[in-house]
Write an enzyme that holds these catalytic residues in place. Structure first.
Site, PDB file in Angstrom:
ATOM      1  N   ASP A 173     -10.905   5.960  -3.052  1.00  8.65           N
ATOM      2  CA  ASP A 173      -9.357   6.835  -3.479  1.00  8.65           C
ATOM      3  C   ASP A 173     -10.087   7.261  -5.020  1.00  8.65           C
ATOM      4  OD1 ASP A 173      -9.731   4.640  -4.827  1.00  8.65           O
ATOM      5  OD2 ASP A 173      -7.682   3.855  -5.468  1.00  8.65           O
ATOM      6  N   GLU A 224       0.879  -1.434  -0.185  1.00  6.68           N
ATOM      7  CA  GLU A 224       0.005   0.087   0.052  1.00  6.68           C
ATOM      8  C   GLU A 224       0.886   1.154  -0.404  1.00  6.68           C
ATOM      9  OE1 GLU A 224      -3.204   0.138  -0.856  1.00  6.68           O
ATOM     10  OE2 GLU A 224      -3.438  -2.026  -0.694  1.00  6.68           O
ATOM     11  N   TYR A 267      -6.236   6.448   3.633  1.00  7.49           N
ATOM     12  CA  TYR A 267      -6.666   5.555   2.786  1.00  7.49           C
ATOM     13  C   TYR A 267      -5.903   4.434   3.852  1.00  7.49           C
ATOM     14  CZ  TYR A 267      -6.343   2.657  -1.527  1.00  7.49           C
ATOM     15  OH  TYR A 267      -6.335   2.083  -2.131  1.00  7.49           O
TER      16      TYR A 267
END
Ligand code: SF4
Length: 359
Positions: free
Chosen positions: A150, A49, A132
């Protein structure tokens, strides 16, 4: 009268998570960091991520594989030298991520006994983890019912619900709409399914609505114009900055480089010496200290443009062959540039110089 922010659904069914999960089970992408029907190792989910922040999947894959081969868990990464991490990160861009990655690994290794915390709130306390990323890790590695939103997810929601309010003002509404569809189970799979839908089906241009699992629930398609959404307010142009880069060779296949300051943009990375990056195009000639003045500097005809998040940088290129003994830098073999912590901008400069010199 102002248009409603969200159109009435009337007889059309609301999208349901089960339809998307069924589609994901058959069509979801197989990615090196992905575990379908299960939970990912938190270290691997976190690493992926962080790398995927503002970077495409295709670009990230070889970096991810390189990192996990070299640092297979958070403890080994925490023990690594920052210089090695920066060198391995070189070319991936947004180098603050590499610094934060290393700091975060150290905190998790030392303060959390090598285990990532499981909640969004705790994850957000760690360096480099924003809303996020915290939601993505909480869902993918810990199965939490986190709302992972997102730009891709915003686009899907804007189309599904025909949201007339433009971005960025509609962000909150789009987040609320995404929340409405969250399932109670398989939260990690659902988050990744939504990412895949946005990346491979509900694409910005020419979405493939005929294969979309939410086709029958989509208001944008129902009104015959999916690409109309999301609406966006006019973008303002990025500011410009200007600099001159000085490429000095010594005739022994070596180039003069220096290290950037430990804080700020491209912190701690190697660089070709440049002048201050200025807003005024006319003031980029003052040579950086530590470079020889009594050599013949050639100006290349090409000016490079490199885009950073908040500005575009225009780089004039100077080239010379000469000697240097300054303490502000060192000679490096040109063959070793690939292994150095050189940001993309500096690699672009090296490529432009090689093209001009050998072309
Ligand atoms: Fe996107 Fe088309 Fe699916 Fe609607 S039907 S969510 S526009 S891909």
């Amino acid at each position: 009268m102002a248009a409603p922010q969200r159109k009435a659904r009337l007889t059309m069914p609301a999208p349901v998570a089960a339809d998307l999960l069924r589609w994901y089970d058959q069509h979801g992408r197989n990615l090196p960091w992905r575990v379908k029907f299960g939970r990912q190792d938190p270290y691997l989910a976190w690493l992926a991520e962080i790398m995927l922040q503002q970077t495409t999947v295709i670009t990230v894959i070889p970096y991810y594989e390189k990192f996990i081969a070299r640092w297979p868990n958070v403890t080994t990464l925490a023990q690594a030298d920052i210089e090695d991490v920066l060198a391995a990160w070189a070319g991936l861009g947004y180098y603050r991520r590499a610094h934060n990655l290393h700091r975060c690994a150290r905190i998790v290794a030392h303060d959390f006994n090598g285990r990532f915390p499981a909640t969004e709130a705790e994850l957000k306390e760690l360096p480099g983890i924003g809303d996020y990323t915290a939601a993505a890790i909480a869902a993918i590695a810990f199965g939490r019912r986190a709302n992972v939103v997102d730009g891709n997810v915003e686009r899907v929601m804007a189309r599904l619900h025909a949201v007339e309010k433009p971005l960025p003002q509609s962000k909150r509404l789009l987040r609320e709409l995404a929340e409405e569809t969250l399932p109670q189970l398989r939260c990690g799979d659902y988050a990744q399914a939504l990412m895949d839908l946005g990346a491979t089906v509900c694409t910005p241009k020419r979405p493939r609505c005929s294969v979309c699992p939410w086709h029958k629930s989509c208001l944008a398609v129902n009104q015959g114009d999916a690409e109309h959404y999301p609406l966006a307010t006019q973008k303002t142009q990025k500011p410009k900055r200007y600099t001159t880069a000085f490429w000095l060779e010594n005739g022994q296949n070596q180039v003069w480089l220096r290290r950037r300051p430990a804080t700020g943009l491209l912190a701690g990375m190697m660089e070709v010496p440049t002048t201050e990056w200025q807003e005024n195009a006319g003031q980029t000639d003052a040579m950086p200290s530590g470079l020889p003045r009594r050599v013949a500097w050639h100006t290349l005809p090409k000016v490079l443009r490199h885009s950073f998040t908040h500005f575009d940088l225009y780089v004039r290129l100077m080239y010379a062959i000469g000697h240097n003994r300054s303490e502000n830098g060192d000679w490096y073999d040109k063959d070793s540039l690939k292994t150095l912590a050189l940001p993309s901008l500096m690699r672009k400069i090296a490529a432009a110089i090689a093209l001009w010199r050998d072309g």
